[in-house]
Design a protein around this motif. Structure first.
Motif, PDB file in Angstrom:
ATOM      1  N   GLY A 154       0.799  -1.213   0.000  1.00  0.00           N
ATOM      2  CA  GLY A 154       0.000   0.000   0.000  1.00  0.00           C
ATOM      3  C   GLY A 154       0.829   1.260   0.000  1.00  0.00           C
ATOM      4  O   GLY A 154       0.510   2.234  -0.690  1.00  0.00           O
ATOM      5  N   LYS A 155       1.936   1.265   0.741  1.00  0.00           N
ATOM      6  CA  LYS A 155       2.752   2.470   0.837  1.00  0.00           C
ATOM      7  C   LYS A 155       3.402   2.813  -0.493  1.00  0.00           C
ATOM      8  O   LYS A 155       3.805   3.951  -0.718  1.00  0.00           O
ATOM      9  CB  LYS A 155       3.811   2.301   1.928  1.00  0.00           C
ATOM     10  N   ASP A 156       3.537   1.825  -1.378  1.00  0.00           N
ATOM     11  CA  ASP A 156       4.159   2.082  -2.669  1.00  0.00           C
ATOM     12  C   ASP A 156       3.144   2.478  -3.749  1.00  0.00           C
ATOM     13  O   ASP A 156       3.540   2.811  -4.866  1.00  0.00           O
ATOM     14  CB  ASP A 156       4.918   0.840  -3.144  1.00  0.00           C
ATOM     15  N   MET A 157       1.871   2.463  -3.405  1.00  0.00           N
ATOM     16  CA  MET A 157       0.858   2.816  -4.398  1.00  0.00           C
ATOM     17  C   MET A 157       0.728   4.331  -4.571  1.00  0.00           C
ATOM     18  O   MET A 157      -0.056   4.800  -5.386  1.00  0.00           O
ATOM     19  CB  MET A 157      -0.498   2.216  -4.015  1.00  0.00           C
ATOM     20  N   ARG A 158       1.520   5.119  -3.795  1.00  0.00           N
ATOM     21  CA  ARG A 158       1.408   6.571  -3.923  1.00  0.00           C
ATOM     22  C   ARG A 158       1.782   7.059  -5.317  1.00  0.00           C
ATOM     23  O   ARG A 158       1.348   8.124  -5.736  1.00  0.00           O
ATOM     24  CB  ARG A 158       2.292   7.276  -2.881  1.00  0.00           C
ATOM     25  N   ARG A 159       2.571   6.283  -6.036  1.00  0.00           N
ATOM     26  CA  ARG A 159       2.949   6.707  -7.375  1.00  0.00           C
ATOM     27  C   ARG A 159       1.737   6.784  -8.300  1.00  0.00           C
ATOM     28  O   ARG A 159       1.771   7.427  -9.329  1.00  0.00           O
ATOM     29  CB  ARG A 159       3.982   5.751  -7.956  1.00  0.00           C
TER      30      ARG A 159
END
Length: 616
Positions: free
Chosen positions: A79-84
């Motif tokens: 989830g934390k990497d979905m900011r892109r």
């Protein structure tokens, strides 16, 4: 659900869900984000987060968030990497800690039949006693217009002491012709009025593969099986196109509530295909539909179908596709005893092929000719085959057609049902890319009830999931609705436990794992549909068809799988079902929830046991 995404709130919410997910099998965000288009084409339209995402690839990798843009998965990972993928217009769908799967593909479901199997079109006759069935017919006849046909669906002579007969129906049906179809669709029970209309007497010979049951005096009982049912079905007034269209819409609405986004509708006619095409062109189909045209009972019948078929125009092939044809090989190995076996049933009887021909040799030759015609036309063939003798004849026909015409590469012909497929035949299928479409929900329904028909050994082996997978066969699962209610959770539970509705375990040696069972409803049906490059898994680049289960599918006791509700369904990036939106007005949904369609309902089952007070 469906709120605009606040980037900071999303990242805060997903960070706790992401904690600790970097374990073996977890999908790295870097690999997941490398789908077509990746970054640089704008933000995601939708991000599903706060769930355990089962990618359902062959490595069975997991994640906890999915990013979707333009109806396609563009990112899967932490989830934390979905900011892109997050932007001002991105919507968010909170999975609530549940399980996120690819959209379910029910790869053998009669869509129109499923919709028409419920009121107001058809009455319920799935009862525990003949008396209850008779009362249902009495009530329907009392409320029907004079002379109107009474249609019923669902009687089960594996449950009833015997099939319903004309002598049961005549006293309560008045001037109404009555036709009641059994749960499998392979038999009908009619009253004397229908027998008279059809001209069926003690001297009537059944068509090839058909059975006209008779009483001790040699008179027809009103029970007609397999092709003999066609003698009366052709007399029943057809539903109007508006009725069929409405029933299909209702059925699709139910599929959405079950997380089902793709269906194979097997054995349809050109008129039904035309209706589907109109719905697809208007954007009103509502489900990805892969269809098999009915091949008829002879080579000439198939030639006629192909002569009348025109390739679809103006239709998105990812929404509606004609895959090939369905051939109807034999009956079923239940109390009907109409499947064709190498070794007869315990009472010494046997079934037969339902293909035209005066001898077995002629029937097999016509079966193989039908397969050859379809194969040479570049069509996939799915053949209904349940008895081991029929399955062997079908596989031999597939192999002959494939060897004769090698220009048709990777046809992915398959056996439909494959109840009693011999192990050696499974090996041949695996070596030659021939699949099988099995029915774990029917296995649940039948359980050990076939011991007196097949014997315990064959009952245990029926639907040999473990054997087929171990030998390398591509195995898909399907409900065959309206034969059973299309609950894939029920099917997964059955494939894992092999426990029957009425008690007992039927084939512990053929149990499969939960992960394998899930694949038979997602990834492998994608293979069967020649669509594994774009659906069936949540890989980036695949269509964004998603099923969200409100619960831990991997962690729950398998007996409790059936109790897990479907929280949401996404088709092509669009939310088509949201359980938080409230109850349904759909007739079929409410019928299932009420438990009226007991054998087809998922709502009345708790821990594999029935909470309804129904006699068995």
């Amino acid at each position: 659900m469906g709120r605009s995404l606040d980037r900071r709130r999303f990242l805060q919410g997903s960070a706790s869900a992401a904690a600790g997910v970097a374990i073996a099998g977890t999908l790295p965000a870097e690999a997941a984000a490398a789908g077509p288009g990746g970054r640089g084409r704008g933000p995601a339209d939708l991000i599903i987060h706060n769930g355990e995402v089962l990618v359902l690839d062959e490595r069975f990798r997991t994640a906890d968030a999915v990013a979707i843009r333009d109806g396609v998965v563009v990112g899967v990972g932490r989830g934390k990497d979905m900011r892109r993928f997050a932007g001002r217009g991105t919507q968010t769908l909170d999975a609530g800690g549940g399980t996120v799967l690819p959209g379910i593909n029910d790869s053998h479901l009669h869509l129109g039949g499923f919709g028409l199997d419920y009121p107001p079109f058809t009455i319920e006759v799935d009862t525990a006693t003949i008396g209850e069935l008779v009362e249902a017919v009495r009530t329907a006849a009392a409320g029907a217009a004079s002379g109107a046909w009474i249609r019923g669906q669902g009687w089960n002579d594996n449950r009833l002491p015997r099939p319903p007969r004309r002598t049961d129906l005549d006293p309560v049906s008045g001037d109404h012709p009555v036709i009641l179809t059994d749960f499998s669709g392979h038999a009908v029970a009619v009253n004397s009025a229908v027998l008279r209309l059809a001209g069926i007497t003690r001297d009537t010979e059944p068509p090839t593969g058909g059975v006209i049951e008779k009483d001790a005096d040699g008179e027809p009982t009103g029970v007609l099986r397999e092709t003999a049912a066609g003698l009366v079905r052709r007399l029943v007034p057809p539903f109007t196109e508006d009725e069929v269209s409405s029933a299909i819409d209702n059925a699709v609405g139910v599929l959405h509530t079950l997380g089902i986004t793709s269906v194979t509708d097997p054995g349809i006619g050109l008129d039904r295909l035309a209706l589907y095409a109109r719905k697809a062109r208007s954007g009103g189909l509502g489900v990805r539909l892969n269809v098999l045209l009915s091949a008829g009972g002879s080579p000439d019948a198939l030639r006629g179908v192909l002569a009348g078929y025109e390739p679809l125009r103006g239709v998105d092939p990812r929404m509606l596709r004609v895959a090939g044809v369905k051939i109807f090989g034999d009956g079923i190995p239940t109390a009907a005893r109409t499947a064709w076996l190498h070794e007869p049933y315990l009472d010494g009887s046997n079934g037969s092929l339902t293909i035209d021909g005066d001898t077995v040799e002629e029937q097999v030759a016509n079966l193989h000719e039908q397969i050859r015609i379809a194969h040479d036309a570049g069509l996939q063939v799915g053949t209904h085959a349940t008895g081991d003798a029929t399955i062997d004849a079908v596989v031999a026909g597939y192999l002959a057609a494939m060897r004769r015409n090698r220009r048709r590469r990777d046809p992915r012909h398959y056996v439909i049902h494959g109840d009693l497929t011999p192990r050696e035949t499974l090996r041949k299928m695996a070596r030659n890319g021939i699949g099988v479409n099995m029915n774990a929900t029917i296995k649940y329904l039948l359980g050990r009830t076939l011991d007196p028909v097949l014997g315990p050994e064959r009952t245990n082996y029926q639907w040999p999931y473990r054997s087929a997978l171990d030998l390398g066969v591509q195995v898909s699962s399907a409900s065959d609705a309206p034969v059973t209610f299309p609950s894939w959770l029920q099917g997964v539970q059955s494939a894992v436990l092999r426990e029957g509705k009425f008690g007992g375990v039927a084939g512990e040696a053929e149990r499969i794992t939960l992960e394998e069972a899930l694949a038979t409803y997602t990834r492998t049906p994608g293979w069967q549909d020649h669509a594994d490059r774009w659906k069936g898994t949540l890989r980036p680049g695949n269509v964004a068809d998603v099923c969200i289960v409100d619960g831990d599918v991997l962690g729950v006791d398998p007996h409790e799988l059936i109790d897990l509700p479907i929280a949401a369904t996404v088709l092509g990036g669009r939310v088509v079902h949201d359980a938080k939106a409230g109850g349904s007005k759909n007739t079929i949904v409410n019928a299932a929830a009420s438990g009226r369609r007991h054998d087809r309902s998922v709502a009345c089952l708790q821990g594999g046991r029935c909470c309804c007070d129904l006699a068995v």
